[in-house]
Scaffold this motif. Structure first.
Motif: not given
Ligand code: GTP
Ligand code: MG
Length: 585
Positions: A430, A466, A472
């Motif tokens: 992020i 993202y 992630k």
């Protein structure tokens, strides 16, 4: 019928889930002492030998030789190892081997077995003074082996049989159960665990003939074991060792051996090649070895449990400890103690395997819960196999339960770590992806006419970027939500400050922003629900895997027990038939 009770703790929340330890065979360059017979008359298991046995995860075929001193026992054992040297021979009249020596070599025929040769101290050495240990050495050889070779010189005559009084004393030196029912027939229990029996007669000079007809060595032995009718003291004395041999060792074989070489060569026998030996002796040794390799079974415990090197070491220790504390080795107690030691070890091995393999195979954070669950299942299956293969007689499933609880805790720890690592990875992504947006916010560019539209477009672009960035993990949407929630105040003030929008348009944009926040909330919840659902499925899969492996193990145990039952029944029938024959006039 036995009821299967499977203990399995169901997990409550998200907190909840190379058989390398089964080592291959072991080849020792030379024998070492397994049980020392100390000068003080104390028997002692040698830690070094235990360490070696500990490393042998394979099933073992244990061949022990017993017999009077200076009768060529060590020489014969070396032949089984395929070597001229190994167990030390003595050329003088003094006894050589002390205690029980062990040599572990790969089994020449049964590829997944280790052959453990046990050479024992000669019996009846007058110089020794204390004859008490002779009986223990004999008993230990019987208890530890799956084939017992009784070695003697000359002929099998009454003298030779009377000297084998150790066999008549076995019942005094081995207990079947800790609490013996006085009417219970112990001999059936002995049949279960006693080794097969081979009598090797050295320097045999007679002709194998009976009433002018040629007979085999086995017939020679069986004739020698014929019982005399009658009940006089003399007859009882005569029959006693014969009955014991017949009853405890129904599977018998006899080999006779010529003298190996001429007298002048006898002192250097261990240096002679086959060509220097009497050819008939060489042939007899070959036949003997073939018989041992092809018929000696792997050592089993009551219930048909297969003994590995590790178990054998523990078994030796349990029996010797009992003898040293002036107790009589008890088969039942030995199996119980062995199961406790072994099962505790199996739990540790299975836990270690799970921990080590998860550490090696999981790259944190995993892209999805699915990915982590899959690795967990593979490793869990392997660990369960180790546990179930290495444990036995865990009748109340105490050890299985212990392992499953540990497994729960270990998996819960891994799940927590995966979540933490995912959070960290997301925060870092992020920070990187939204940096340009942060810069624009910092410069105040969005606080202008048309700024809100530009903000929304940029924001959506960075959100897309993202979402398409890998690495992630399981907290991707949760982390994004947290970031977007943090930007809510900025978004509101940009919207308020944008003079290009009418009040109605501003209302619409505010509703749109709410809908987007709701959608993000929904994504976050879906992400979490997916994870919980997967964890529930994990539990189910684990339970099924455990049940399946346990059932398989119980089936195998049942088969082993049935095999043992058949073997004992056949042996008993043989004993009964031979007794009937032997007492016929
Ligand atoms: N006569 C004869 N001697 C043998 C035979 N086999 C080995 N020997 C010799 O007998 C001697 C003793 O042999 P070992 O194998 O040490 O006998 P052992 O029974 O192990 O002796 P202890 O360990 O003292 O009980 C050595 O010199 C051997 O070379 C055999 O078949 N016949
Ligand atoms: Mg010896």
């Amino acid at each position: 019928m036995k009821t299967v009770v499977i203990f399995y703790r169901k997990k409550t929340s998200s907190e909840s889930v190379n058989s390398s330890s089964i080592m291959a065979g072991f080849s020792m360059a030379e024998p070492i002492c397994l049980i020392e017979n100390g000068k003080d008359g104390k028997l002692c298991v040698q830690p070094k030998a235990l360490q070696i046995l500990e490393q042998i995860g394979q099933r073992v075929v244990v061949v022990a030789v017993v017999g009077f001193y200076r009768t060529g026992k060590s020489y014969l054992m070396n032949q089984l190892a395929g070597k001229r040297n190994g167990f030390a021979l003595g050329a003088t009249i003094q006894s050589k081997t002390k205690g029980i020596w062990m040599w572990c070599v790969p089994h020449p025929v049964k590829k997944d077995h280790t052959l453990v040769l046990l050479d024992t101290e000669g019996l009846g050495d007058v110089e020794k003074g204390d004859q008490k240990n002779d009986t223990w050495i004999f008993s230990l050889a019987v208890l530890l082996s799956s084939m017992l070779v009784y070695n003697s010189m000359g002929t099998i005559d009454n003298d030779a049989l009377q000297r084998l009084h150790y066999v008549t004393e076995l019942t005094e030196h081995i207990k079947v159960k800790s609490q013996q029912d006085e009417y219970e027939d112990e001999s059936t229990e002995f049949l279960r665990v006693f080794p097969s029996f081979v009598w090797s007669v050295r320097d045999f000079t007679l002709t194998l003939e009976h009433d002018g007809k040629p007979i085999t060595a086995d017939e020679y032995l069986n004739n020698a074991l014929k019982l005399k009718p009658g009940h006089s003291k003399a007859v009882q004395m005569y029959n006693m060792p014969r009955s014991c041999l017949r009853n405890y060792f129904p599977t018998r074989k006899c080999f006779v051996f010529d003298r190996p070489a001429r007298t002048e060569k006898m002192r250097i026998l261990d240096t002679l090649s086959d060509a220097d030996l009497d050819p008939s002796f060489v042939k007899q040794v070959r036949e003997f070895c073939c018989h041992v390799f092809s018929t000696a079974e792997s050592k089993t415990l009551k219930g048909g449990v297969h003994v590995t090197g590790t178990l054998l070491g523990n078994l030796a220790k349990i029996y010797v400890d009992a003898i040293c504390s002036n107790q009589i080795p008890c088969l039942e107690n030995a199996v119980l103690s062995l199961a406790q030691i072994q099962n505790a070890k199996a739990v540790v091995q299975a836990i270690d395997h799970y921990n080590a393999q998860m550490a090696e195979r999981v790259a944190y954070p995993t892209e999805s819960q699915e990915e982590l669950s899959q690795i967990h299942h593979v490793v869990e299956k392997e660990a369960l196999k180790i546990l179930i293969d290495c444990s036995f007689k865990d009748d109340d499933q105490k050890y299985q339960q212990k392992f499953l609880l540990s497994l729960d805790e270990m998996y819960a720890g891994i799940l927590r770590k995966n979540i933490e690592e995912s959070k960290k990875a997301c925060e870092s992504i992020i920070k990187h992806v939204f940096q340009p947006l942060e810069d624009q916010l910092g410069s105040g560019r969005y606080v202008s006419r048309g700024g809100y539209k530009a903000f929304c477009a940029d924001m959506q672009r960075f959100i897309n970027r993202y979402r398409s960035t890998p690495g992630k993990g399981v907290q991707a949407e949760e982390a994004l939500k947290k970031y977007l929630d943090g930007k809510k105040a900025f978004q509101d003030s940009i919207l308020t400050a944008d003079q290009s929008l009418t009040e109605a348009e501003r209302q619409i944009q505010a509703e749109l922003a709410k809908a987007q926040a709701l959608e993000q909330q929904h994504r976050t919840e879906t992400e979490m629900n997916n994870m919980y659902e997967k964890l529930l499925k994990d539990q189910e899969q684990s339970y099924n895997e455990f049940t399946q492996q346990l059932m398989q193990k119980m089936e195998e145990d049942g088969q082993n027990a049935a095999k043992e039952y058949d073997r004992v029944l056949a042996a008993k029938l043989k004993v009964d038939a031979l007794t009937l024959n032997a007492t016929r006039p």
